[in-house]
Design a protein around this motif. Structure first.
Motif, PDB file in Angstrom:
ATOM      1  N   GLN A   1      -1.351  -4.921 -14.538  1.00 18.17           N
ATOM      2  CA  GLN A   1      -2.436  -4.085 -14.029  1.00 18.17           C
ATOM      3  C   GLN A   1      -3.785  -4.750 -14.284  1.00 18.17           C
ATOM      4  O   GLN A   1      -4.637  -4.788 -13.402  1.00 18.17           O
TER       5      GLN A   1
ATOM      6  N   PRO B   1       7.197   3.359  -0.074  1.00 22.06           N
ATOM      7  CA  PRO B   1       6.722   4.740  -0.240  1.00 22.06           C
ATOM      8  C   PRO B   1       7.858   5.767  -0.132  1.00 22.06           C
ATOM      9  O   PRO B   1       7.902   6.727  -0.902  1.00 22.06           O
TER      10      PRO B   1
ATOM     11  N   THR C   1       0.844  -1.194   0.000  1.00 24.32           N
ATOM     12  CA  THR C   1       0.000   0.000   0.000  1.00 24.32           C
ATOM     13  C   THR C   1       0.880   1.245   0.000  1.00 24.32           C
ATOM     14  O   THR C   1       2.076   1.176   0.294  1.00 24.32           O
ATOM     15  N   ARG C   2       0.271   2.389  -0.276  1.00 25.53           N
ATOM     16  CA  ARG C   2       0.988   3.665  -0.205  1.00 25.53           C
ATOM     17  C   ARG C   2       1.438   3.968   1.212  1.00 25.53           C
ATOM     18  O   ARG C   2       2.346   4.757   1.429  1.00 25.53           O
TER      19      ARG C   2
ATOM     20  N   TYR D   1       1.996  -0.045  -4.734  1.00 25.82           N
ATOM     21  CA  TYR D   1       3.326  -0.220  -5.310  1.00 25.82           C
ATOM     22  C   TYR D   1       3.591  -1.708  -5.495  1.00 25.82           C
ATOM     23  O   TYR D   1       3.308  -2.518  -4.610  1.00 25.82           O
TER      24      TYR D   1
ATOM     25  N   THR E   1      -2.866   0.182  -9.693  1.00 29.88           N
ATOM     26  CA  THR E   1      -4.107   0.640  -9.078  1.00 29.88           C
ATOM     27  C   THR E   1      -4.995  -0.565  -8.815  1.00 29.88           C
ATOM     28  O   THR E   1      -5.183  -1.404  -9.692  1.00 29.88           O
TER      29      THR E   1
ATOM     30  N   VAL F   1      10.063   5.762  -3.279  1.00 28.37           N
ATOM     31  CA  VAL F   1       9.449   6.441  -4.420  1.00 28.37           C
ATOM     32  C   VAL F   1       9.292   7.936  -4.172  1.00 28.37           C
ATOM     33  O   VAL F   1       9.612   8.752  -5.033  1.00 28.37           O
ATOM     34  N   GLU F   2       8.810   8.303  -2.990  1.00 27.18           N
ATOM     35  CA  GLU F   2       8.416   9.689  -2.750  1.00 27.18           C
ATOM     36  C   GLU F   2       9.474  10.546  -2.063  1.00 27.18           C
ATOM     37  O   GLU F   2       9.517  11.747  -2.280  1.00 27.18           O
TER      38      GLU F   2
ATOM     39  N   PRO G   1      -4.054   3.672  -5.318  1.00 25.40           N
ATOM     40  CA  PRO G   1      -2.680   3.413  -5.776  1.00 25.40           C
ATOM     41  C   PRO G   1      -1.933   2.465  -4.830  1.00 25.40           C
ATOM     42  O   PRO G   1      -2.075   2.551  -3.610  1.00 25.40           O
TER      43      PRO G   1
ATOM     44  N   TRP H   1       6.867  -0.222  -9.404  1.00 27.92           N
ATOM     45  CA  TRP H   1       5.854   0.177 -10.373  1.00 27.92           C
ATOM     46  C   TRP H   1       4.607   0.569  -9.603  1.00 27.92           C
ATOM     47  O   TRP H   1       4.271  -0.044  -8.601  1.00 27.92           O
ATOM     48  N   ARG H   2       3.922   1.573 -10.089  1.00 27.52           N
ATOM     49  CA  ARG H   2       2.640   1.958  -9.490  1.00 27.52           C
ATOM     50  C   ARG H   2       1.537   1.166 -10.179  1.00 27.52           C
ATOM     51  O   ARG H   2       1.496   1.103 -11.400  1.00 27.52           O
TER      52      ARG H   2
END
Length: 127
Positions: free
Chosen positions: A111, A60, A37-38, A96, A89, A63-64, A94, A86-87
């Motif tokens: 996906q 997270p 999860t994010r 990862y 959904t 990536v961020e 969203p 990779w992101r």
């Protein structure tokens, strides 16, 4: 003799996710695929669950806010292999997908598979 593409199946989406990620890992040569999860929580994956939880927790930040990670942390987690994220959904949220190994493109098929695996169950109708 024909070989069924998907021999391992499950109606449970979490188990199905694990089985699917195992097949993706085999096909791509990636190791230790993890769906997170994010917020950094482990959802599904291949390999050691303790490592998967640690990978999910750092994804997270990786990536961020990569500068927030301690130098060398990723190399320790991946045993020196490249880490790719990779992101994806799932149910309009969203997530990862994290893998270790040689750089690879993750196809849109992944996906679509997550959309299918984690789709909301169809409402049951009574007869």
């Amino acid at each position: 003799m024909t070989h069924e593409r998907r021999q391992d199946r499950s109606e449970n989406p979490w188990t199905a996710g694990d089985l699917y990620l195992r097949a993706v890992a085999q096909r791509t040569g990636l190791e230790h695929l993890t769906l997170a999860t994010r917020e950094g929580l482990y959802l599904s994956g291949t390999g050691d669950k303790e490592l998967a939880n640690r990978v999910a927790a750092v994804a997270p930040l990786y990536v961020e806010e990569p500068a927030a990670l301690r130098a060398g942390l990723i190399e320790e987690l991946t045993d020196g292999q490249p880490m790719q994220v990779w992101r994806v959904t799932v149910r309009n949220r969203p997530f990862y997908l994290i893998g270790f190994g040689a750089l690879t493109d993750m196809s849109e098929e992944v996906q679509h598979a997550f959309d299918r695996i984690f789709a909301r169950p169809a409402p049951r109708t009574s007869n």
